[in-house]
Design a protein around this motif. Sequence first.
Motif, PDB file in Angstrom:
ATOM      1  N   GLU A  95       9.836  -7.061  -1.007  1.00 45.44           N
ATOM      2  CA  GLU A  95       9.759  -6.034   0.251  1.00 45.44           C
ATOM      3  C   GLU A  95      11.020  -6.557   1.193  1.00 45.44           C
ATOM      4  O   GLU A  95      11.422  -5.461   1.768  1.00 45.44           O
ATOM      5  CB  GLU A  95       8.618  -6.202   1.007  1.00 45.44           C
ATOM      6  N   LYS A 155       8.155 -10.074   7.344  1.00 46.70           N
ATOM      7  CA  LYS A 155       7.360  -9.508   8.541  1.00 46.70           C
ATOM      8  C   LYS A 155       6.159 -10.353   8.610  1.00 46.70           C
ATOM      9  O   LYS A 155       5.648 -10.587   9.921  1.00 46.70           O
ATOM     10  CB  LYS A 155       6.888  -8.215   7.804  1.00 46.70           C
ATOM     11  N   GLY A 166       5.539   0.605   9.067  1.00 49.31           N
ATOM     12  CA  GLY A 166       6.039  -0.177  10.551  1.00 49.31           C
ATOM     13  C   GLY A 166       7.410   0.161  10.716  1.00 49.31           C
ATOM     14  O   GLY A 166       7.796  -0.410  11.551  1.00 49.31           O
ATOM     15  N   THR A 176       0.802  -1.370  -0.145  1.00 52.41           N
ATOM     16  CA  THR A 176      -0.047   0.071   0.066  1.00 52.41           C
ATOM     17  C   THR A 176       0.890   1.296   0.026  1.00 52.41           C
ATOM     18  O   THR A 176       0.198   2.289  -0.800  1.00 52.41           O
ATOM     19  CB  THR A 176      -0.710  -0.044   1.284  1.00 52.41           C
ATOM     20  N   SER A 177       2.008   1.336   0.739  1.00 53.92           N
ATOM     21  CA  SER A 177       2.787   2.443   0.635  1.00 53.92           C
ATOM     22  C   SER A 177       3.413   2.917  -0.632  1.00 53.92           C
ATOM     23  O   SER A 177       3.474   3.967  -1.026  1.00 53.92           O
ATOM     24  CB  SER A 177       4.157   2.128   1.628  1.00 53.92           C
ATOM     25  N   SER A 187       7.530   3.526   4.978  1.00 53.10           N
ATOM     26  CA  SER A 187       7.090   2.126   5.714  1.00 53.10           C
ATOM     27  C   SER A 187       6.576   2.246   6.716  1.00 53.10           C
ATOM     28  O   SER A 187       6.981   2.802   7.732  1.00 53.10           O
ATOM     29  CB  SER A 187       8.524   1.457   5.977  1.00 53.10           C
ATOM     30  N   ALA A 223      10.122  -2.189   6.439  1.00 53.68           N
ATOM     31  CA  ALA A 223      10.489  -2.979   5.420  1.00 53.68           C
ATOM     32  C   ALA A 223      12.150  -2.817   4.766  1.00 53.68           C
ATOM     33  O   ALA A 223      12.589  -1.601   4.388  1.00 53.68           O
ATOM     34  CB  ALA A 223       9.721  -2.239   3.956  1.00 53.68           C
ATOM     35  N   SER A 235      -1.719  -2.151   7.798  1.00 47.73           N
ATOM     36  CA  SER A 235      -1.424  -0.624   7.457  1.00 47.73           C
ATOM     37  C   SER A 235      -2.030  -0.024   6.520  1.00 47.73           C
ATOM     38  O   SER A 235      -1.670   0.892   6.071  1.00 47.73           O
ATOM     39  CB  SER A 235       0.381  -0.890   7.737  1.00 47.73           C
TER      40      SER A 235
HETATM   41  O1  F6P Z   1       3.904  -7.206   3.458  1.00 46.84           O
HETATM   42  C1  F6P Z   1       2.609  -6.793   3.164  1.00 46.84           C
HETATM   43  C2  F6P Z   1       2.359  -5.502   3.829  1.00 46.84           C
HETATM   44  O2  F6P Z   1       2.169  -5.592   5.074  1.00 46.84           O
HETATM   45  C3  F6P Z   1       1.467  -4.551   2.873  1.00 46.84           C
HETATM   46  O3  F6P Z   1       0.068  -4.993   3.492  1.00 46.84           O
HETATM   47  C4  F6P Z   1       1.704  -3.279   3.381  1.00 46.84           C
HETATM   48  O4  F6P Z   1       1.129  -2.381   2.483  1.00 46.84           O
HETATM   49  C5  F6P Z   1       3.408  -3.568   3.058  1.00 46.84           C
HETATM   50  O5  F6P Z   1       3.705  -4.545   3.629  1.00 46.84           O
HETATM   51  C6  F6P Z   1       4.117  -2.080   3.461  1.00 46.84           C
HETATM   52  O6  F6P Z   1       4.372  -2.255   4.777  1.00 46.84           O
HETATM   53  P1  F6P Z   1       4.994  -0.891   5.501  1.00 46.84           P
HETATM   54  O7  F6P Z   1       4.450   0.161   5.067  1.00 46.84           O
HETATM   55  O8  F6P Z   1       5.049  -1.212   6.760  1.00 46.84           O
HETATM   56  O9  F6P Z   1       6.489  -0.918   4.949  1.00 46.84           O
END
Ligand code: F6P
Length: 594
Positions: A148, A502, A176, A104-105, A174, A179, A253
């Motif tokens: 990722e 992750k 969380g 999504t990011s 990212s 990534a 997220s």
């Molecule tokens: O790995 C899948 C995922 O959790 C997606 O759903 C999310 O959009 C992507 O990783 C990116 O996560 P982040 O923005 O925390 O790096």
Amino acid sequence: MAQSEWTCSLSSVHEWESPDYEPSLPVSEKSNPLTRDIDRASASRIVRMLQACDAQMFQEESGATYQRLLSEQVVATLMEVAQKVEIILKDPRDSLVVLSGCGTSGRLAFLITSAFNRALQELSQRSLYSYIIAGGDRALLSSQEAPEDDPKLGMLSLKKVCEGKKRVLFIGISCGLSAPFVAGQLELCLQHPEVYTPVLVGFNPPHQARNEPIPGCTFTFRSVVQRMQELAKSHKAFLINPAVGPEAVSGSSRMKGGSATKILLEVVLSAAHAAAFTNTPVTYKGILQHMRAYEKTLDITYAQKEGISALLEAAGQSLQRGRRVCYLGWGSLATLGLIDASECIPTFGADYEDVRGFISGGYRALNNNEGPLGPDFCIAHEDFLHLVLPSLDDRDVVLLLYTQSDDVSDVEKMALRVREKTSNLHAVCHRVEGDTAADDDINKLCSSSLKINWPPPASGSLLHMWELSTKLLLNSLSTGAHVLKGKIYQNHMMDVQVTNSKLYCRATRLLQKLSGCPEIQCEEALLKAVYRVDELTVDITSSDIITHTHTARNRTKVVPLALVCLLTGCSLMEAETHLQQQPIVREAVEACLA
Ligand code: F6P
């Protein structure tokens, strides 16, 4: 709301901020106390819960622990980054602003860069913004989780986009702070400060950034963040990392993380454009006012609670019957439909056909870097008419997404075609208060129409608000529909795909939480389910996570199988039979727990 429910929800709104609440988890992975029993909620209660979760984004700072969206430090950093962009806009020679992320990011990086390049085009300026998404453009429309984990791929893709540039503002997203793909890109920026200025957007405090070793690298996400913190003191790197509270479905997220990303980056880039092109300097007050306009967007959207609940109910029924939900959109709202649909596959283990999005004008309108992505990714309305419409009936939901600025006669034409096959047709239309768009005929064709009337915003662009509103609405709809289908246990996605490190760690943690077994036993059960064996071989136990997640790509129901084995001590084959008899994962798990 009853007094007791209100008191209880007030305390649970802040519960996650306590240092004792799930202390080993970063905010982005914690479970939200507000949605503990979302799996048993009615459609209208689900919507209320999602509203309360989204409202957490704008809560004021309540202690020293977490910076929030409206915290002074956050607003001050937004100003600084906007001023950096302003400088580039005023002298764009050999310069670039790059937005990059995974899942999504990355999709939001695409949406935002497209919008601001369009704004430049309207001013007869050339494009200045580029996006990178891990896994390339296919990841805009499908889940490509493995890239990722690849920091080198991140570095290479950044180098490629920036070839020949002398000045690059790099914005790595990212949610969380986790990534490796983005960590690699930030590392590249830190190695070449003469070209790159790094900005990190995410929603955990720095000490919660992921600290697991990244194979083949000397850095972790956390060590990169720490170096950026040092550089931030001399304004050579920037961290935008307010906490927005745990997601409604733990770790998802795409929801608040995605919304907050859109808000923050649009605020920054809008302020920079106003400063560069209309002589409106970047000010603290201006940034704050713009953020407040987004807060209002939440209110305006959720004022339609009843309509959203009805949509959610209809979509839930379709999915429960094994039927489908289709979004037919115009303009950037269609892009949000494509994004929301693509996320259902990794988030809920949904089938590609369960929720699909289509955009008027197809790839020409999407205007992605790589153009048409082949027959596996058909996204035009014509594709819908040829490939999907013939098999639809009243059990399938079709949702039209448009604004008053779109070609309303085209919307009506589509509505007429859809009505030949299903009466389960719905519409969401955004328009300016007082507008008298000639769309009465569309309303008559739809079984429900959500007309959202917008006052002129105090700040920012109405289209950005319509987009956010559509995102909130679609996220509610697809999340709620999958909750009603029984895909969620408490507020955890049970059937999580284990396709990167992750998600592998999240799956192990979930097994621990639900089975009460020690970590080692849970990881073993997970591996048995990934490799479909009752005994682990040395070959398996000596392989690395990349091999495990690669193998898991072709597997379904990995976590539910592992959990049933852990809870009952049965073999994998017995667990498979059990899940076949009880395909609703939540009920299967409950039966075992009982
Ligand atoms: O790995 C899948 C995922 O959790 C997606 O759903 C999310 O959009 C992507 O990783 C990116 O996560 P982040 O923005 O925390 O790096």
